[in-house]
Design an enzyme around this catalytic site. Structure first.
Site, mmCIF file in Angstrom:
data_model
loop_
_atom_site.group_PDB
_atom_site.id
_atom_site.type_symbol
_atom_site.label_atom_id
_atom_site.label_comp_id
_atom_site.label_asym_id
_atom_site.label_seq_id
_atom_site.Cartn_x
_atom_site.Cartn_y
_atom_site.Cartn_z
ATOM 1 N N CYS A 76 0.812 -1.207 0.000
ATOM 2 C CA CYS A 76 0.000 0.000 0.000
ATOM 3 C C CYS A 76 0.844 1.255 0.000
ATOM 4 C CB CYS A 76 -0.834 0.089 1.259
ATOM 5 S SG CYS A 76 -1.876 -1.271 1.536
ATOM 6 N N ARG A 104 5.577 -0.967 -6.140
ATOM 7 C CA ARG A 104 5.557 -1.782 -4.929
ATOM 8 C C ARG A 104 4.499 -2.882 -4.980
ATOM 9 N NH1 ARG A 104 6.743 1.471 0.250
ATOM 10 N NH2 ARG A 104 8.566 2.560 -0.430
ATOM 11 N N TRP A 129 -3.054 -3.018 -1.205
ATOM 12 C CA TRP A 129 -2.733 -4.438 -1.366
ATOM 13 C C TRP A 129 -3.586 -5.122 -0.302
ATOM 14 C CZ3 TRP A 129 -0.522 -8.429 1.552
ATOM 15 C CH2 TRP A 129 -0.103 -9.554 0.819
ATOM 16 N N ASN A 174 -2.599 2.187 5.602
ATOM 17 C CA ASN A 174 -1.676 1.067 5.367
ATOM 18 C C ASN A 174 -1.566 0.304 6.670
ATOM 19 O OD1 ASN A 174 -1.157 2.156 2.901
ATOM 20 N ND2 ASN A 174 0.944 2.785 3.353
ATOM 21 N N GLY A 175 -1.640 -1.015 6.605
ATOM 22 C CA GLY A 175 -1.453 -1.817 7.814
ATOM 23 C C GLY A 175 -2.663 -2.677 8.118
ATOM 24 N N GLU A 209 17.256 -19.679 -3.001
ATOM 25 C CA GLU A 209 16.916 -18.431 -3.693
ATOM 26 C C GLU A 209 16.478 -18.723 -5.140
ATOM 27 O OE1 GLU A 209 16.173 -15.528 -3.058
ATOM 28 O OE2 GLU A 209 16.655 -14.278 -4.784
ATOM 29 N N LYS A 241 12.854 -17.722 -6.685
ATOM 30 C CA LYS A 241 12.689 -16.895 -7.896
ATOM 31 C C LYS A 241 11.735 -17.577 -8.874
ATOM 32 C CE LYS A 241 13.787 -13.913 -6.782
ATOM 33 N NZ LYS A 241 14.403 -13.268 -5.690
ATOM 34 N N GLU A 252 8.110 -17.469 -7.563
ATOM 35 C CA GLU A 252 7.544 -16.120 -7.532
ATOM 36 C C GLU A 252 7.029 -15.660 -8.890
ATOM 37 O OE1 GLU A 252 9.723 -13.192 -4.399
ATOM 38 O OE2 GLU A 252 11.037 -14.052 -5.891
ATOM 39 N N HIS A 298 16.827 -38.576 1.859
ATOM 40 C CA HIS A 298 15.980 -38.612 3.055
ATOM 41 C C HIS A 298 14.541 -38.223 2.733
ATOM 42 C CE1 HIS A 298 19.404 -39.423 5.619
ATOM 43 N NE2 HIS A 298 20.057 -38.461 5.002
ATOM 44 N N LYS A 305 6.046 -5.394 -3.551
ATOM 45 C CA LYS A 305 7.479 -5.126 -3.470
ATOM 46 C C LYS A 305 7.955 -4.921 -2.026
ATOM 47 C CE LYS A 305 11.575 -4.502 -5.053
ATOM 48 N NZ LYS A 305 12.290 -5.742 -5.329
HETATM 49 N N1 HGA Z 1 -5.865 -3.636 5.880
HETATM 50 C C1 HGA Z 1 -6.137 -2.679 4.852
HETATM 51 C C2 HGA Z 1 -4.867 -2.084 4.286
HETATM 52 C C3 HGA Z 1 -3.991 -3.151 3.684
HETATM 53 C C4 HGA Z 1 -2.542 -2.784 3.484
HETATM 54 O O1 HGA Z 1 -1.938 -1.984 4.184
HETATM 55 N N2 HGA Z 1 -1.880 -3.443 2.521
HETATM 56 O O2 HGA Z 1 -0.516 -3.238 2.274
HETATM 57 C C5 HGA Z 1 -6.998 -3.284 3.744
HETATM 58 O O3 HGA Z 1 -7.043 -4.510 3.555
HETATM 59 O O4 HGA Z 1 -7.650 -2.524 3.058
#
Ligand code: HGA
Length: 605
Positions: free
Chosen positions: A2, A27, A74, A99-100, A478, A482, A485, A501, A600
């Site tokens: 985010c 990101r 995100w 964000n969070g 790694e 890659k 991902e 094993h 990112k």
């Molecule tokens: N929890 C919030 C914000 C998500 C977030 O910070 N993503 O990096 C949501 O889901 O909208």
């Protein structure tokens, strides 16, 4: 992940907000949005496509305003659909971006429902919106300060309210937020980079800070609710578009930038000197008796590689732990252990939380290995070593990884020297080998056409095994990461000795087995492991040092690497694995730079 941008100005601010989101786009995000105060009301546009689509929407609808907030999301709580995209409104009066993750959102939601608030989205963010609105009585700054006292979890927020047209309020706890200072206008962002072009003067908010931005003034209160002065720093955040040049994707460009990135990261000095890590490093390094490395993902693998170097060159006990595990388990702290945190962005939420946890347990000396000088992580540690990878756009890390390896090798050699474990001749040899690395990397990059030929085969597979031994086991890890991902092929890595094993049961003609085969002390053992796979019809794809005498045969495909590069060999051996993942993903037609579900900078837990 985010991104947040906010502004109070005397000009239409929408294009600044959209440009800020564009700079944070790399990101990774799944939806985006912008809200401004227009005609006394908060108005918004949101998109589950790209920022370019949001831009089109705001142009078509002529969304304009002098006060606004914007976001790239995100999703953590609720699908990436328009209703969940930020800005989130409360009663058409207040708008918020976040964000969070709010951990106690269910309790708060029940309480707010009881007060008559209707929830439109599935996000945890909506509880913050309604909570602040429920506490609002004419002073947004006060309402946000009070609301933050009820929030558990991590957040960076930007909020505006229709009754205070020239105000944006921000708060942070566990997620980064910076204030950008302008002339008669002020800004807020989750990363200074978003505001490049608008200002170069920044205040980096500290944990628990709440700030109020108006046209002429910025006020900050700390976690104890007291007015706080935060230093203003001049930061030339380069925000210009990074050009793709002749490359098809940023990941490919970044793979090919590694010789330059590595040469920029290698210290100029002809000797390994503790002061490369900070003023107090000579004293700190003299006091430590072990290392505790904390990191996530690719950075964790650079830490695992460093463990081999630190124990063999510096003879110092080293423990490497996944940050998100360390922070939640009971551990036995050793105050004489140097805590090393590794992160490309320096904003990785789990690693920052692990660092705080280590500090709270009494760990005294801390060192960050990071690519961003202004990041939270660098500001939180006593010592730091900056990698000079330059901006990394591709979600799958490449040049950040190899430059971290260089930094960690320099750390091992420096500690080795301080502890009397390397001679002056050995030191000069290491410096010479480091200086020659960019040229050696160029000859590895020249193997690209051969790797492209292999990638055609790989693109038809759904599983792959990666094998390595010793110092190259983390490189196998790694390589598998890659491939997973960006090509979405299931890949697992094993120390080659572990094959019998368990994983040998998976080996059939359909399972490619990628093997990292440097000409080191474990070569003969590795050759036996290769035979074990061949005997079961497995198809081996071996990256072998030129002097190993491993040659093409039935079921045995070999790409010859340059001569063995001693202890620095992992830095060369990872590069063909990056190229293999890259070209396999291209053949499968995936979104290489923005693989599905990934972001990112992983700024949420
Ligand atoms: N929890 C919030 C914000 C998500 C977030 O910070 N993503 O990096 C949501 O889901 O909208």
């Amino acid at each position: 992940m985010c991104g947040i941008v906010g502004a109070v100005a005397q000009r239409n601010i929408v294009s600044v907000l959209i440009e800020g989101l564009r700079r944070l786009e790399y990101r990774g995000y799944d939806s985006c949005g912008v809200a401004v105060l227009a005609g006394g009301e908060p108005k918004r546009a949101r998109s589950v496509a790209r920022v370019a689509d949001l831009d089109e929407q705001v142009r078509e609808t002529r969304l304009e305003g002098v006060t606004g907030i914007a976001h790239t999301r995100w999703a953590t709580h609720g699908a990436p659909v328009t209703d969940n995209a930020h800005p989130i409104f409360s009663r058409n009066e207040l708008a918020i971006v976040h964000n969070g993750i709010i951990e106690n959102y269910e309790t708060l939601r029940d309480m707010l429902r009881g007060k008559g608030y209707e929830f439109i989205s599935q996000t945890d963010t909506e509880v913050i919106a309604h909570l602040i609105q429920s506490l609002y009585s004419g002073d947004l700054f006060a309402a946000v300060r009070e609301a933050t006292g009820h929030l558990h979890g991590a957040y960076a927020i930007a909020v505006l309210h229709k009754s205070q047209p020239d105000t944006v309020v921000g708060a942070r706890q566990g997620s980064p937020l910076v204030v950008g200072l302008g002339e008669g206008e002020n800004f807020l962002a989750s990363d200074a980079l978003a505001l490049a072009g608008s200002t170069d003067r920044f205040m980096f908010l500290e944990e628990g800070d709440v700030c109020e931005l108006t046209l002429e003034k910025v006020r900050v209160f700390d976690r104890d609710g007291k007015p706080a002065a935060r230093d203003v720093r001049q930061v030339a955040a380069y925000g210009g578009a990074v050009e793709l040049g002749p490359y098809r994707h940023f990941m490919q460009k970044e793979i090919f930038e590694q010789p330059r990135a590595i040469s920029d990261t290698i210290p100029q000095s002809d000797v390994f000197d503790a002061s490369l890590f900070g003023e107090t490093a000579p004293k700190a390094f003299a006091e430590i008796d072990s290392l505790l490395i904390l990191a996530c993902g690719t950075s964790y693998y650079s830490g695992l590689t460093a463990k081999y170097w630190l124990e063999s060159i510096a003879k110092i006990p080293t423990q490497v732990e996944i940050a998100s595990e360390y922070r939640y388990r009971d551990s036995v702290p050793n105050p004489k252990s140097l805590v090393v945190v590794i992160s490309q962005s320096g904003e990785t939420a789990d690693t920052i939380a692990a660092l705080k946890h280590a500090q709270s347990l009494g760990h005294k000396h801390t060192l960050s290995v990071c690519n961003v000088a202004t990041s939270a992580m660098v500001r939180m540690t006593e010592l730091s070593f900056l990698t000079h990878a330059g901006r990394e756009i591709g979600v799958a890390s490449t040049k950040a990884f190899t430059t971290q390896l260089v930094a960690l090798f320099v750390l091992a050699a420096t500690l080795g020297k301080m502890r009397g474990n390397i001679s002056a001749k050995q030191e000069a040899d290491y410096i010479r080998q480091l200086r020659h690395l960019p040229a050696a990397l160029n000859s590895v990059l020249a193997l690209e056409p051969q790797i492209i030929a292999w990638s055609e085969e790989f693109s038809r597979k759904e599983n792959a095994l990666f094998l390595g031994r010793g110092l190259h086991y983390p490189i196998a890890l790694e390589g598998a990461l890659k491939l997973k991902e960006i090509s979405y092929i299931h890949a697992e890595a094993y120390p080659a000795g572990e094959l019998k094993h368990g994983p040998l049961a998976l080996v059939t003609e359909a399972m490619p087995v990628v093997t990292v085969a440097p000409n080191d002390a474990l070569l003969e053992k590795l050759k036996s492991n290769i035979q074990e796979v061949r005997a079961r019809g497995g198809q081996l794809y071996v990256f072998a040092d030129a002097d190993t005498k491993i040659v093409n045969d039935e079921g045995l495909h070999v790409i010859r690497m340059p001569e063995h590069y001693g202890l620095l060999s992992p830095i060369l051996h990872v590069v063909p694995l990056q190229l293999l993942a890259y070209h396999t993903a291209c053949s499968r037609g995936t979104d290489v730079d923005k693989p599905r579900n990934l972001a990112k900078s992983v700024t949420v837990e």
